[in-house]
Design an enzyme around this catalytic site. Structure first.
Site, PDB file in Angstrom:
ATOM      1  NE  ARG A  64      61.919  23.395  33.628  1.00  0.00           N
ATOM      2  CZ  ARG A  64      62.464  24.042  32.607  1.00  0.00           C
ATOM      3  NH1 ARG A  64      61.716  24.781  31.814  1.00  0.00           N
ATOM      4  NH2 ARG A  64      63.765  23.972  32.384  1.00  0.00           N
ATOM      5  CG  HIS A 123      68.021  25.325  35.074  1.00  0.00           C
ATOM      6  ND1 HIS A 123      67.704  23.990  34.929  1.00  0.00           N
ATOM      7  CD2 HIS A 123      67.738  25.904  33.857  1.00  0.00           C
ATOM      8  CE1 HIS A 123      67.260  23.770  33.708  1.00  0.00           C
ATOM      9  NE2 HIS A 123      67.272  24.910  33.035  1.00  0.00           N
ATOM     10  CD  GLN A 179      70.986  25.571  30.282  1.00  0.00           C
ATOM     11  OE1 GLN A 179      69.830  25.240  30.032  1.00  0.00           O
ATOM     12  NE2 GLN A 179      71.922  25.609  29.337  1.00  0.00           N
ATOM     13  CG  ASP A 213      68.068  33.135  32.604  1.00  0.00           C
ATOM     14  OD1 ASP A 213      67.366  32.969  31.590  1.00  0.00           O
ATOM     15  OD2 ASP A 213      67.828  32.590  33.710  1.00  0.00           O
ATOM     16  CB  CYS A 226      69.866  28.696  30.122  1.00  0.00           C
ATOM     17  SG  CYS A 226      68.695  29.924  30.746  1.00  0.00           S
ATOM     18  NE  ARG A 269      69.496  21.266  29.946  1.00  0.00           N
ATOM     19  CZ  ARG A 269      68.306  21.798  30.230  1.00  0.00           C
ATOM     20  NH1 ARG A 269      67.985  22.982  29.778  1.00  0.00           N
ATOM     21  NH2 ARG A 269      67.442  21.155  31.013  1.00  0.00           N
TER      22      ARG A 269
HETATM   23  N1  NVA Z   1      65.593  31.774  34.808  1.00  0.00           N
HETATM   24  C1  NVA Z   1      64.747  31.190  33.795  1.00  0.00           C
HETATM   25  C2  NVA Z   1      65.405  30.008  33.173  1.00  0.00           C
HETATM   26  C3  NVA Z   1      64.622  29.356  32.059  1.00  0.00           C
HETATM   27  C4  NVA Z   1      65.278  28.127  31.514  1.00  0.00           C
HETATM   28  C5  NVA Z   1      63.420  30.802  34.411  1.00  0.00           C
HETATM   29  O1  NVA Z   1      63.420  30.279  35.530  1.00  0.00           O
HETATM   30  O2  NVA Z   1      62.379  31.029  33.794  1.00  0.00           O
HETATM   31  N1   CP Z   2      67.085  26.241  29.201  1.00  0.00           N
HETATM   32  C1   CP Z   2      65.965  25.573  29.484  1.00  0.00           C
HETATM   33  O1   CP Z   2      65.836  24.931  30.534  1.00  0.00           O
HETATM   34  O2   CP Z   2      65.018  25.646  28.509  1.00  0.00           O
HETATM   35  P1   CP Z   2      63.513  25.152  28.607  1.00  0.00           P
HETATM   36  O3   CP Z   2      62.800  26.076  29.579  1.00  0.00           O
HETATM   37  O4   CP Z   2      62.995  25.289  27.198  1.00  0.00           O
HETATM   38  O5   CP Z   2      63.473  23.740  29.087  1.00  0.00           O
END
Ligand code: NVA
Ligand code: CP
Length: 304
Positions: A104, A131, A134, A219, A259, A287
């Site tokens: 990540r 992502h 997800q 989101d 998500c 997930r």
């Molecule tokens: N768009 C959000 C998704 C979090 C799971 C981010 O990148 O922070």
């Molecule tokens: N939806 C998601 O990826 O959540 P986290 O940021 O908590 O991993």
């Protein structure tokens, strides 16, 4: 056989995605029935987190344990990654000791560079651009509730961000119509829109976009790394909230997904997670099941 990676949803064929989602639902039933599974006994997943996470970390770590393997949490604070060791050097070393690597991070090129030298499968657990993990959970959740998503209409409400880009990939892979309601200037990547052709439409007005839709998805307005823009975005996105009134113009029986984490009072109204169409908690749980299927597919090269 060359090593397979999962950096975007396009790394798997539709046949593989369908089989993986069926397998995910099977693993879910099996876990609920109390069956013990050790398909990944003695296997190790290295997890590199350069951004925060609750669901992704817990689901990958719990998933590896449930399959008899182990997961290592690696943060840049405690590894040489945070002190400037080149990503390719880290990739060579970590992938020589682990059976799969989950990353990540911010720049999507970090995962493609790591994957280019990796001896083990690499999983994108969120970048600024995509992502895909997800989307596995979202697609599993939709099919568990409504069957095949092919031909359905999905409306994305909010920022043209990493999740939105992955929804564009999903629309092409799973053959559904995607409408995007975002403020002008916050559209998803132009190259992805161009590639998707008429499968994806940008409709700036949320009511118009949501009308007759089978699934509404949203989101946060400011993603990780955009904290400085939070206040300005809150003003720009003020009319892009998913709430019961917006669900009211969607198709009968429309579902709602997010998500998570969610900001009540911003991209969703305070009551939205409890709306009869909301499947967010199952979406979050899936997930775990979807990624267990993904880990078996990538590490073992089969689903059974
Ligand atoms: N768009 C959000 C998704 C979090 C799971 C981010 O990148 O922070
Ligand atoms: N939806 C998601 O990826 O959540 P986290 O940021 O908590 O991993």
């Amino acid at each position: 056989m060359p090593v397979r990676h999962f950096l975007t949803l396009n790394d798997l064929s539709l046949e593989e995605l369908d089989a993986l989602l069926d397998h995910a639902s099977k693993l879910k039933r099996s876990l609920r029935a109390g069956e013990v599974r050790d398909s990944l006994k003695n296997r190790v997943l290295a997890m590199i987190f350069e951004k925060s996470s609750t669901r992704t970390r817990v689901s990958f770590e719990a998933g590896m344990t449930q399959l008899g393997g182990a997961a290592l949490f690696l943060s840049p604070r405690d590894t040489q990654l945070g002190r400037g060791e080149p990503i390719e050097d880290s990739g060579r070393v970590i992938s020589s000791m682990a059976d799969a690597v989950m990353i990540r991070t911010f720049d999507h090129q970090t995962v493609t560079r790591f994957a280019s030298v990796s001896k083990a499968p690499v999983i994108n657990a969120l970048t600024d651009d995509y992502h895909p993990c997800q989307l596995l959970a979202d697609m599993q959740t939709y099919r568990e509730h409504r069957g095949n998503i092919k031909g359905a209409t999905v409306t994305w409400v909010g920022d043209g961000n990493n999740m939105c880009n992955s929804y564009i990939n999903a629309a092409q892979q799973f053959d559904f119509q995607l409408r995007i309601a975002c403020p002008p200037g916050y559209e998803p990547r132009a190259d992805l829109l161009a590639e998707a052709g008429d499968r994806v439409q940008v409709i700036y007005d949320p009511m118009e976009a949501a009308r007759g839709s089978n699934l509404l998805v949203t989101d946060v307005w400011a993603s990780m790394g955009q904290e400085d823009e939070q206040a300005a975005r809150a003003r720009t996105f003020a009319s892009y909230q998913v709430n019961p009134a917006l669900m009211g113009v969607a198709a009968k029986g429309a579902l709602f997904m997010h998500c998570l984490p969610a900001h009540r009072g911003e991209e969703i109204s305070h009551d939205m997670l409890e709306h009869p169409g909301s499947v967010v908690w199952e979406e979050a749980e899936n997930r775990l099941h979807a990624q267990k299927a993904l880990l078996e597919f990538l590490i073992l090269g089969r689903l059974d």
